[in-house]
Design a protein around this motif. Structure first.
Motif, PDB file in Angstrom:
ATOM      1  N   LEU A  97      11.391  64.473   9.422  1.00  0.00           N
ATOM      2  CA  LEU A  97      10.530  65.119  10.398  1.00  0.00           C
ATOM      3  C   LEU A  97       9.304  64.247  10.588  1.00  0.00           C
ATOM      4  CD1 LEU A  97      10.567  68.927   9.449  1.00  0.00           C
ATOM      5  CD2 LEU A  97      11.906  67.745  11.193  1.00  0.00           C
ATOM      6  N   SER A  98       8.936  63.991  11.848  1.00  0.00           N
ATOM      7  CA  SER A  98       7.799  63.116  12.116  1.00  0.00           C
ATOM      8  C   SER A  98       6.571  63.595  11.352  1.00  0.00           C
ATOM      9  CB  SER A  98       7.505  63.074  13.620  1.00  0.00           C
ATOM     10  OG  SER A  98       7.162  64.359  14.105  1.00  0.00           O
ATOM     11  N   ARG A  99       5.779  62.665  10.900  1.00  0.00           N
ATOM     12  CA  ARG A  99       4.580  62.884  10.099  1.00  0.00           C
ATOM     13  C   ARG A  99       4.917  63.423   8.704  1.00  0.00           C
ATOM     14  NH1 ARG A  99      -0.192  63.433  12.729  1.00  0.00           N
ATOM     15  NH2 ARG A  99      -0.991  62.800  10.687  1.00  0.00           N
ATOM     16  N   ILE A 100       5.620  64.547   8.612  1.00  0.00           N
ATOM     17  CA  ILE A 100       5.852  65.208   7.324  1.00  0.00           C
ATOM     18  C   ILE A 100       6.621  64.311   6.369  1.00  0.00           C
ATOM     19  CG2 ILE A 100       7.028  67.147   6.206  1.00  0.00           C
ATOM     20  CD1 ILE A 100       6.402  68.799   8.702  1.00  0.00           C
ATOM     21  N   SER A 101       7.607  63.578   6.873  1.00  0.00           N
ATOM     22  CA  SER A 101       8.452  62.760   6.005  1.00  0.00           C
ATOM     23  C   SER A 101       7.758  61.504   5.507  1.00  0.00           C
ATOM     24  CB  SER A 101       9.742  62.375   6.739  1.00  0.00           C
ATOM     25  OG  SER A 101      10.593  63.496   6.869  1.00  0.00           O
ATOM     26  N   LYS A 193      -3.523  55.282   8.715  1.00  0.00           N
ATOM     27  CA  LYS A 193      -4.212  54.988   9.976  1.00  0.00           C
ATOM     28  C   LYS A 193      -4.392  56.259  10.804  1.00  0.00           C
ATOM     29  CE  LYS A 193      -5.624  52.707  13.669  1.00  0.00           C
ATOM     30  NZ  LYS A 193      -5.826  53.862  14.542  1.00  0.00           N
ATOM     31  N   THR A 194      -3.351  57.074  10.879  1.00  0.00           N
ATOM     32  CA  THR A 194      -3.426  58.310  11.659  1.00  0.00           C
ATOM     33  C   THR A 194      -4.451  59.264  11.065  1.00  0.00           C
ATOM     34  OG1 THR A 194      -1.090  58.036  12.226  1.00  0.00           O
ATOM     35  CG2 THR A 194      -2.063  60.191  12.629  1.00  0.00           C
ATOM     36  N   LEU A 195      -4.530  59.323   9.743  1.00  0.00           N
ATOM     37  CA  LEU A 195      -5.529  60.175   9.097  1.00  0.00           C
ATOM     38  C   LEU A 195      -6.938  59.712   9.450  1.00  0.00           C
ATOM     39  CD1 LEU A 195      -6.168  62.460   7.017  1.00  0.00           C
ATOM     40  CD2 LEU A 195      -6.278  60.649   5.297  1.00  0.00           C
ATOM     41  N   ASP A 197      -7.844  58.156  12.145  1.00  0.00           N
ATOM     42  CA  ASP A 197      -8.078  58.544  13.540  1.00  0.00           C
ATOM     43  C   ASP A 197      -8.432  60.027  13.650  1.00  0.00           C
ATOM     44  OD1 ASP A 197      -7.523  55.977  14.279  1.00  0.00           O
ATOM     45  OD2 ASP A 197      -5.513  56.389  15.040  1.00  0.00           O
ATOM     46  N   LEU A 198      -7.748  60.860  12.867  1.00  0.00           N
ATOM     47  CA  LEU A 198      -8.035  62.299  12.890  1.00  0.00           C
ATOM     48  C   LEU A 198      -9.465  62.572  12.443  1.00  0.00           C
ATOM     49  CD1 LEU A 198      -6.987  65.246  13.192  1.00  0.00           C
ATOM     50  CD2 LEU A 198      -6.394  65.139  10.762  1.00  0.00           C
ATOM     51  N   HIS A 199      -9.916  61.875  11.408  1.00  0.00           N
ATOM     52  CA  HIS A 199     -11.292  62.049  10.950  1.00  0.00           C
ATOM     53  C   HIS A 199     -12.284  61.666  12.046  1.00  0.00           C
ATOM     54  CE1 HIS A 199      -9.691  62.671   6.966  1.00  0.00           C
ATOM     55  NE2 HIS A 199     -10.898  62.786   6.449  1.00  0.00           N
ATOM     56  N   VAL A 200     -12.013  60.569  12.725  1.00  0.00           N
ATOM     57  CA  VAL A 200     -12.906  60.128  13.796  1.00  0.00           C
ATOM     58  C   VAL A 200     -12.953  61.163  14.908  1.00  0.00           C
ATOM     59  CG1 VAL A 200     -13.185  58.402  15.619  1.00  0.00           C
ATOM     60  CG2 VAL A 200     -12.674  57.677  13.287  1.00  0.00           C
TER      61      VAL A 200
END
Length: 609
Positions: A97-101, A193-195, A197-200
């Motif tokens: 599953l995208s992200r979760i895996s 990297k995605t994390l 971006d989420l913080h930003v």
């Protein structure tokens, strides 16, 4: 009104200076950048337009949505996880599953993620479904015991001075929360990297932290000084190395993980600041599911002989990670009452023969038992030795050896108390307690002693000392919170700990011998910050037993500028009997900050229910 949003910004296209344009270009420090127009209302502009959101991709490469995972994912097999998460997290032909895996974390981490999905994405899920998913993902996408143990202080709610790798990571990841927070996760490079971006996108201060240059010690050799590596860029190279998705520990644990077999009797050793040590038993019985249990504990105080009974429930996540709750039979009469309802967090050894952790309570989890468990067997077990420290040269000192299945008729020769300590008499013997007298040689070296009896060994059971050379007031840096009107108070318990200088005769070195709590008188002193400091009058009160009760929250008209009762003070301990070489009582002080209530919290208490 129209909002212009940057497209396709590369890592080299920094945006330190920007001006809004009304055409199809935006002028920046490094030339023109393509923009597109988005119609928004005035309200939408106020909601959306912040540099941290609009320019979230400016420093760290292309938008994560256009990037592809290069690492193998961890497939999701649970039908409920697929049902509840699969509508947004797409599946591939490998069961991912995208992200979760591509992430792994603790029970608290998965509970936090589900809450975020409910708040931000409208996930429709019941508490029972959420609990089931947390259980499932904590096992299939969790941490190995070796990965979780270094950060157990986070779910145990301990306040400690964290060990950080360097100042750059402090600035990037530990300015707003504990460094253990990111280290409680394992992620692919893309997910780190995605994390970021989420913080930003969610927290404007994060963007400022990430854009600051990394410390000079972390700058790559030969890099142009005018184009320094940022904290954010450094974190994206560092975290995949120390907290990557695939690790040898996880590979081994994935194959080794087994159903919990915790039912039976466990022996308990516990301590509570200001209350002393306890020994006892914890009986664990099977619960409604294979990973759920009920508990009943009996703890006996080594200080006054009092008995505390507690009952509770618990869940063992991922085969080693206990989250539970328990309470005593009576209603608590005071904030630090030992029968108070508590949450439990423990780390079980992979062989399920021992455990350690904390049972904690209080509005800010400031009270708690530090606990160690060992499975009860037919073999002798030594749990504790009292009264604790013994002085070199002492004769006829009486020691109590507490344990389980101790020999019924031991001889003095059967008991080994370490170098320079000789058993002279057996006073009494029972399966739970052995009382002996011993002589301590005048030349016995300072240090901890192991106790051995009938094949059982308790390491560092008690210390031998020559002098109490200095004391410490602990915790040396402490925090309390105002309350009592609309918010509950956050208290603080202090202790005075005695130390022997050790073999080198020097204080505050690695061979110093901690002797445990000593009797002391307590008082507060002003911590001078400004010329009109009057914090000591308002922050609260320190009892003779070193228990600090903070004042009330809110403006205080009696105080200058009607300030709140916050402030900084010293908690000062003066030893009642221990003196220095000049005959002056030993003293020490701890720094205490008394601050406002915590108005926003990030916690996952549901994992303990």
């Amino acid at each position: 009104m129209r909002l212009y949003v940057i497209e396709n910004v590369t890592p080299q296209e920094r945006l330190p200076r920007l001006s809004i344009c009304t055409q199809g270009k935006m002028s920046g420090a490094k030339g023109d950048i393509r923009v597109k127009r988005l119609p928004v209302t005035k309200l939408g502009l106020l909601t959306l337009f912040s540099a941290s959101v609009v320019f979230a991709q400016g420093d760290n490469g292309p938008d994560s949505a256009t990037m592809k995972e290069t690492e193998a994912g961890i497939p999701v097999a649970d039908p409920l996880v697929k049902e509840k998460c699969g509508s947004c997290h797409s599946a591939d032909d490998k069961g991912n599953l995208s992200r979760i895996s591509w992430v792994r974390t603790t029970p608290e981490g998965w509970a936090q993620a589900i809450k975020r999905m409910v708040r931000l994405n409208g996930l429709d899920i019941t508490p029972e479904e959420s609990r089931s998913i947390v259980k499932s993902l904590a096992s299939s996408h969790g941490l190995a015991p070796e990965e979780a143990r270094p950060v157990m202080y986070l779910p145990e709610k301990r306040i400690i001075d964290e060990a950080l790798p360097n100042e750059t990571m402090r600035g990037a990841c530990a300015s707003c929360h504990a460094y253990a927070q990111p280290l409680s996760w394992r992620r692919s490079k893309l997910e780190w990297k995605t994390l970021q971006d989420l913080h930003v996108a969610l927290y404007s201060q994060a963007d400022a932290q990430y854009r600051r240059p990394a410390e000079d010690a972390e700058q790559p050799a030969g890099r142009d000084p005018k184009d320094k590596l940022t904290r954010g860029d450094y974190a994206l190279t560092y975290l995949p190395k120390v907290a990557g998705l695939h690790t040898p520990e996880w590979a081994a644990w994935s194959a080794r993980q087994r159903n919990p077999r915790l039912a039976g009797e466990w022996l308990v050793v516990a301590s509570v600041p200001g209350k002393g040590k306890f020994v006892g038993e914890l009986n664990v019985a099977p619960g409604k599911a294979a990973d759920e249990f009920t508990t009943s504990a009996t703890l006996r105080s080594l200080a006054d002989g009092g008995t505390i009974n507690r009952t509770g429930t618990g869940i063992l996540y991922a085969g080693y990670s206990w989250r539970g709750s328990s309470k005593g039979g009576a209603a608590p009469a005071k904030p630090d009452d030992l029968v108070s309802a508590a949450r439990e967090t423990m780390w079980f050894a992979p062989d399920q023969q021992s455990a350690q952790g904390r049972w904690f309570w209080g509005e800010y989890q400031e009270f708690g038992y530090d606990v160690k468990l060992v499975r009860a067997t037919a073999a002798p077990t030594i749990l504790a030795v009292t009264p604790g420290p013994v002085k070199a040269g002492t004769k006829g000192v009486q020691l109590r050896i507490l344990g389980n299945n101790l020999p019924a008729a031991p001889t003095a020769a059967d008991i080994d108390l370490g170098a320079g300590v000789t058993v002279t008499k057996i006073v009494s013997a029972s399966p739970k307690e052995l009382v002996v007298t011993a002589d301590i040689a005048p030349a016995a070296p300072s240090g901890q002693r192991d106790v051995a009896l009938a094949g059982a060994v308790l390491e560092q059971a008690f210390p031998v000392y020559r002098n109490i050379d200095y004391i410490k007031a602990t915790p040396e840096t402490a925090l309390a919170r105002l309350g009592g009107i609309k918010f509950a108070k956050g208290y603080q318990q202090f202790e005075a700990i005695g130390y022997d200088n050790g073999l080198d005769g020097k204080p505050n070195t690695g061979d110093d011998v901690a002797l445990g709590p000593i009797e002391a008188d307590w008082a507060m002193q002003e911590f001078m910050t400004v010329s009109y400091d009057d914090d000591m009058k308002y922050v609260g009160a320190l009892s003779p037993t070193a228990f600090f009760t903070p004042g009330e929250e809110g403006p205080n008209p009696a105080r200058r500028f009607a300030r709140n009762n916050y402030g900084e003070v010293w908690a000062v301990a003066t030893a009642k009997s221990a003196k220095d070489k000049f005959g002056k009582p030993l003293s020490a002080r701890a720094y205490l900050v008394v601050t406002v209530p915590m108005y926003q919290r990030f916690d996952q208490p549901e994992v303990s229910r």
